[in-house]
Design a protein around this motif. Structure first.
Motif, PDB file in Angstrom:
ATOM      1  N   GLY A 112       3.467   0.041  -3.393  1.00  0.00           N
ATOM      2  CA  GLY A 112       2.233   0.771  -3.667  1.00  0.00           C
ATOM      3  C   GLY A 112       1.414   0.166  -4.787  1.00  0.00           C
ATOM      4  O   GLY A 112       0.412   0.748  -5.199  1.00  0.00           O
ATOM      5  N   SER A 113       1.829  -0.995  -5.285  1.00  0.00           N
ATOM      6  CA  SER A 113       1.067  -1.617  -6.382  1.00  0.00           C
ATOM      7  C   SER A 113      -0.071  -2.492  -5.840  1.00  0.00           C
ATOM      8  O   SER A 113      -0.726  -3.201  -6.589  1.00  0.00           O
ATOM      9  N   ILE A 132      -7.498  -1.746  -7.954  1.00  0.00           N
ATOM     10  CA  ILE A 132      -6.942  -0.487  -8.483  1.00  0.00           C
ATOM     11  C   ILE A 132      -7.675  -0.012  -9.735  1.00  0.00           C
ATOM     12  O   ILE A 132      -8.215   1.082  -9.771  1.00  0.00           O
ATOM     13  N   PHE A 133      -7.652  -0.868 -10.767  1.00  0.00           N
ATOM     14  CA  PHE A 133      -8.172  -0.425 -12.055  1.00  0.00           C
ATOM     15  C   PHE A 133      -9.664  -0.701 -12.148  1.00  0.00           C
ATOM     16  O   PHE A 133     -10.130  -1.756 -11.717  1.00  0.00           O
ATOM     17  N   PHE A 170       4.432  -7.693 -15.587  1.00  0.00           N
ATOM     18  CA  PHE A 170       4.600  -8.522 -14.388  1.00  0.00           C
ATOM     19  C   PHE A 170       3.661  -9.730 -14.406  1.00  0.00           C
ATOM     20  O   PHE A 170       4.009 -10.798 -13.939  1.00  0.00           O
ATOM     21  N   VAL A 206       2.559  -1.950 -17.354  1.00  0.00           N
ATOM     22  CA  VAL A 206       3.403  -2.474 -16.272  1.00  0.00           C
ATOM     23  C   VAL A 206       2.766  -3.738 -15.711  1.00  0.00           C
ATOM     24  O   VAL A 206       3.431  -4.754 -15.476  1.00  0.00           O
ATOM     25  N   ARG A 207       1.460  -3.668 -15.535  1.00  0.00           N
ATOM     26  CA  ARG A 207       0.737  -4.823 -15.015  1.00  0.00           C
ATOM     27  C   ARG A 207       0.955  -6.045 -15.907  1.00  0.00           C
ATOM     28  O   ARG A 207       1.245  -7.146 -15.431  1.00  0.00           O
ATOM     29  N   ARG A 208       0.848  -5.833 -17.202  1.00  0.00           N
ATOM     30  CA  ARG A 208       0.989  -6.960 -18.135  1.00  0.00           C
ATOM     31  C   ARG A 208       2.413  -7.505 -18.133  1.00  0.00           C
ATOM     32  O   ARG A 208       2.620  -8.700 -18.324  1.00  0.00           O
ATOM     33  N   GLU A 266       0.812  -1.227   0.000  1.00  0.00           N
ATOM     34  CA  GLU A 266       0.000   0.000   0.000  1.00  0.00           C
ATOM     35  C   GLU A 266       0.847   1.279   0.000  1.00  0.00           C
ATOM     36  O   GLU A 266       0.289   2.367  -0.028  1.00  0.00           O
ATOM     37  N   THR A 307      -0.716  -6.257  -6.743  1.00  0.00           N
ATOM     38  CA  THR A 307      -1.115  -6.672  -8.093  1.00  0.00           C
ATOM     39  C   THR A 307       0.066  -7.075  -8.970  1.00  0.00           C
ATOM     40  O   THR A 307      -0.146  -7.487 -10.111  1.00  0.00           O
ATOM     41  N   LEU A 308       1.288  -6.936  -8.454  1.00  0.00           N
ATOM     42  CA  LEU A 308       2.438  -7.244  -9.310  1.00  0.00           C
ATOM     43  C   LEU A 308       3.264  -8.434  -8.812  1.00  0.00           C
ATOM     44  O   LEU A 308       3.909  -9.106  -9.604  1.00  0.00           O
TER      45      LEU A 308
END
Lengths: 482, 427
Positions: A196-197, A454-455, A443, A439-441, A146, A200-201
């Motif tokens: 802070g992701s 998040i999204f 990882f 970035v998500r893709r 977070e 999700t990564l």
């Protein structure tokens, strides 16, 4: 999740680390965003990085989504599980692995509580700076997910300023070492984007943290004013004087009264109070505190009280930290938001909130990190009254709109999670979000790592709109909201 | 002839996007490690910059972004060098929210110009990197370069709060924002910081600012050996003193400890530092005013003035002494001169090392193998002759994160046109 998958899971983590019983799984249905609930398909509590790696590798192979969870104190639903997914709880990974005082570093597993880090090094004269209010129980893994802050991040920054390196399990099951105990590891700043992701990564399995020397002097002053506008002027005056306090907190009349009734910190009867804390060298703190007090006097301070000893300082902070829980005395329920406004826009946004309070008929308490403009409006309501819960949510959304219009953010430290995913497009357009999704893709090409957070998504499975409810840990006094 | 007409065709196309005045042919002065680019394009605004980027992508022309050019040779040899994209016309301070201690500035503005402007309200971006008078915001962010005050204020990655960027598809996007506290969305500002122009072009950046210090004092401690120097630095780290910089210089064996705060506190802390050094048997002096400024200006120019290999070696702070002692031993063995300056309290040293090619290769290779793994420390080449760059990996080993870095590169720059082969890890 078929039986063979579940059997394999159980083999990896052993009987003690595997939860399939529906009643036991219920324990994990939410984090501290308690109105968004989903019973996880299965729960594992791995004891080692290797077990996490095996579990994630299995999920990747079987295309089963998974969510990592630390202590479950997150306020935005980042650890809300999935009915058809696996919940990976990191609380058993709770060892202190290395304390390196000469280099001012400590290496811990993700399940170690935030405050425990400072406890471990206090005798050496060091501490770990990020101090989210739930620091007694919230975990380092969750803090990293977070990018947690706290009252003292005005001067010292957030979690991202204090993590030197991590070991993490990527969504494909690979274990990676990101950066190291030395600065400037060559390569892209993966750590910067991982912190802070919101899980999700990757899943962090070890972290090396930066320790700070306990300052020579710390002084805290409690100042009362006749309005939040005046108190905000004082905050601007302090910053304008070139002083960066360790913390500047503001409370309005409603939250002052509630805190006073709850824990009797001796707060004055006022429309607004400021708690200003300075730390550093004794000579510097003494001189700058006089300057802070001058600025208060120039702004017609009603009363000014400098903490004379550690006990007095602790009492002031106790009152501040009790404010959230104390709101239970004002109304049966409250909804909390976490928007940020540029500091100079505080008076204007607070006035708008006051107008909204009058228009909506719901009382709104304000207790927040004034130094960095991070609001925590507490919208009081009674869920037993028809339509009040929905009204509270609408009021909360309206406040976020004020924050965005003022050039701020929808979240300063609680994260987007599920709670604010639908608001993210108010800050970022499709192209902005597309850059983040790239970035998500990179990882997580299969989208298995904490999906739906998040999204914004069309409609989240299991999402129940509604306001804040007290977390069990708060009821038992283990956690406070900040 | 054929090559010339190809370049002319590209120039014509570029001119149709950015205008005639903004396109010129590359010359010797634009060469990077001896390689001359085909075109220099200087877009007048962010929109045309994004358009030229999309054009370059479509035409598969490699793009190297240039700000002040102060660090343009950092990185491996260019594998391909077609278009140099200059940010020099994007040089505005877009916003100085002095009441909020934040500012948003365009990439092509020099740090010195920006800080001059911010000083009108007694504030600054607290960075003092290499050649700060010429270095631009974009270049400083792209390389995450920071100087002595990093000890207190951190590097660009610690100060950046928002970014706008142009992607190779011609889209301009943003991340972060203009407030200091903000966790909405992924922190792409940090991802771009230190990416060496390999993912996207930085158009502007927002920073958390600091108040300009009221006064400054610097304690100069003279040691007689590296180990003494290290001992004093570690004693300072363990103390409750709050310096803004702890810098070392070798071979002079000097330690500069700077305090920037209100005058009475700066004097008090400087005097306590003198006492700390004295207790360890070392003499020291306190500087202020012009002599102090002269000292820091001279220090900032080190170790770049003399020719030779320059590299950055990063270790945990407690390992600085033995690392430098090892380099000293190597220099003695090869009978070459060397010098080192750096952040003694942070473990980051900039080393200049003479010697022929074989000696330099041996030094870098041996030092990397001594550090064993990228986790224990790193050696990154900053300045070296092209022959050295052909033989030595500029970045050194990255460990098992390189695949993820390549995946990110693939997502942002699938054709590999941005600074190809020169980004961190040769992405």
């Amino acid at each position: 999740m078929n039986q063979s998958f579940l059997n394999t899971l159980q083999r990896i983590v052993g009987q003690g680390g595997f939860v399939i019983d529906p009643g036991e799984r219920l324990t994990y249905e939410c984090d501290a965003l308690t109105h968004v609930r989903e019973v996880p398909g299965a729960v594992v509590l791995p004891g080692t990085t290797e077990e996490i790696q095996k579990v994630v590798t299995l999920c990747n192979r079987e295309r089963v989504p998974f969510v990592a969870r630390g202590a479950g104190t997150g306020l935005s639903g980042g650890a809300r599980p999935l009915a058809d997914g696996l919940l990976i709880v990191t609380t058993r990974l709770n060892r202190i692995l290395d304390i390196d005082i000469p280099n001012q570093r400590i290496t811990v597993e993700p399940g170690v509580a935030n405050l425990e880090v400072s406890r471990q090094v206090a005798t050496h004269g060091f501490y770990y700076a990020p101090d989210p209010s739930s620091q007694q129980i919230c975990s380092i893994g969750g803090n990293i997910a977070e990018n947690s802050g706290g009252a003292h991040c005005l001067k010292y920054g957030f979690t991202s300023h204090h993590v030197l390196s991590v070991e993490a399990v990527l969504p494909n099951g690979n274990i990676v070492q990101i950066d190291g105990p030395a600065l400037d590891a060559p390569g892209l700043d993966l750590l910067g984007v991982l912190i802070g992701s919101e899980g999700t990564l990757a899943i962090v399995t070890k972290a090396t943290l930066r320790l700070l020397r306990i300052p020579e002097a710390t002084q805290t002053v409690l100042a009362a004013f006749n309005s939040t506008d005046t108190a905000a002027e004082v905050v601007s005056g302090i910053i304008k004087a070139g002083i960066i306090p360790a913390a500047v907190e503001m409370m309005d009349r409603l939250t002052i009264e509630a805190a006073e009734a709850a824990v009797h910190p001796g707060f004055p009867n006022a429309d607004a109070i400021l708690i200003v804390e300075l730390d550093g060298s004794l000579v510097e703190v003494e001189a700058l505190m006089q300057r802070v007090e001058q600025i208060c006097y120039q702004n017609n301070v009603q009363s000014l009280q400098r903490a004379q000893d550690e006990a007095e300082r602790a009492r002031i902070w106790k009152g501040r930290k009790a404010a959230f829980a104390a709101m239970g005395r004002v109304a049966p329920n409250y909804y909390i938001q976490d928007g940020v406004v540029p500091r100079t826009r505080l008076p204007e946004v607070l006035r708008k909130i006051r107008q909204l309070e009058a228009d909506s008929g719901l009382r709104i308490g304000n207790v927040f990190h004034a130094g960095d403009g991070n609001l925590h409006p507490l919208i009081c309501y009674d869920s037993n009254l028809e339509g009040q819960a929905e009204l509270a949510e609408r009021v909360a959304t309206e406040i976020l709109t004020y924050c965005i219009e003022a050039g701020g953010s929808i979240t300063g430290e609680h994260g987007v999670g599920i709670d604010k995913a639908k608001h993210l497009p108010k800050m970022f357009n499709d192209d902005d979000l597309d850059s983040m999704q790239r970035v998500r893709r990179a990882f997580d090409p299969k989208g298995l790592c904490n999906p739906g957070k998040i999204f914004p998504t069309p409609r989240l499975c299991g999402e129940i709109p509604g306001p804040y409810r007290e977390h069990p840990a708060e009821r038992t006094g283990q956690a406070e909201r900040f | 002839m054929k090559a010339d007409s190809h370049v002319e065709q590209l120039a014509t196309e570029a001119r149709s996007i950015v205008g005639s005045a903004a396109v010129s042919g590359g010359g010797e002065k634009d060469a990077i490690d001896g390689i001359v680019p085909k075109l220099i394009v200087e877009p007048p605004d962010t929109q045309t910059l994004a358009e030229i980027l999309a054009w370059a992508s479509e035409r598969q022309q490699s793009v190297l972004v240039r700000g002040g050019g102060t660090k343009i040779t950092w990185g491996p040899l260019p594998s391909k060098l077609d278009v140099v994209l200059s940010t020099r016309h994007l040089n505005a301070v877009l916003n100085h929210r002095y009441g909020d201690l934040t500012a948003t500035v365009e990439a092509g503005a020099t740090l010195a110009t920006v800080n001059d402007r911010l000083s009108q309200h007694g504030q600054w971006i607290p960075l003092d990197p290499f050649l700060e008078n010429q270095a631009t915001i974009g270049g400083i962010v792209a390389t995450n370069d920071a100087g002595p005050r990093r000890h207190r204020h951190g590097s660009p990655r610690d100060l950046i709060i928002g970014v706008t960027l142009a992607r190779v598809d011609g889209r301009c996007t943003k991340a972060g924002g203009a407030v200091v506290k903000n966790v909405a969305g992924y922190d792409l500002s940090r991802l771009l910081t230190g990416s060496f122009g390999s993912l996207a072009v930085i158009l502007s950046a927002s920073f958390k600012l600091a108040p300009q210090p009221h006064s400054s004092r610097t304690v100069v401690v003279k040691a007689s050996s590296l180990s003494e120097l290290g001992m004093i630095a570690m004693a300072l780290l363990a103390s409750q003193l709050t310096p803004t910089a702890i810098e070392s210089q070798f071979p002079e064996c000097l330690l500069f400890v700077r305090f920037e705060t209100i005058v009475e506190a700066a004097i008090n802390q400087a005097e306590r530092t003198v006492k700390l050094a004295k207790d360890l048997g070392k003499q020291s002096t306190i500087l202020s005013g012009a002599p102090e400024e002269i000292l820091w200006r001279a220090h900032s120019a080190r170790p770049w003035e003399e020719p030779g290999l320059v590299f950055k070696v990063s270790t945990p702070p407690a390992d600085v002494t033995n690392t430098l002692e090892w380099i000293s031993g190597a220099a003695e063995k090869h009978r070459v001169k060397w010098e080192a300056v750096g952040r003694a309290g942070l473990g980051v040293q900039i080393v200049r090392f003479d010697g022929d090619l074989a000696t330099q290769i041996d030094l870098i290779t041996s030092l990397r193998s001594r550090l064993k793994s990228p986790r224990q420390g790193s050696v990154v080449l900053l300045r070296g002759q092209p022959e050295l760059k052909q033989r030595i990996d500029t970045w050194g080993p990255l460990g098992n994160v390189v695949e993820t870095m390549r995946a990110i590169k693939q997502q942002f720059d699938p054709m590999g046109i941005l600074n190809p082969g020169r980004g961190p890890g040769n992405i």
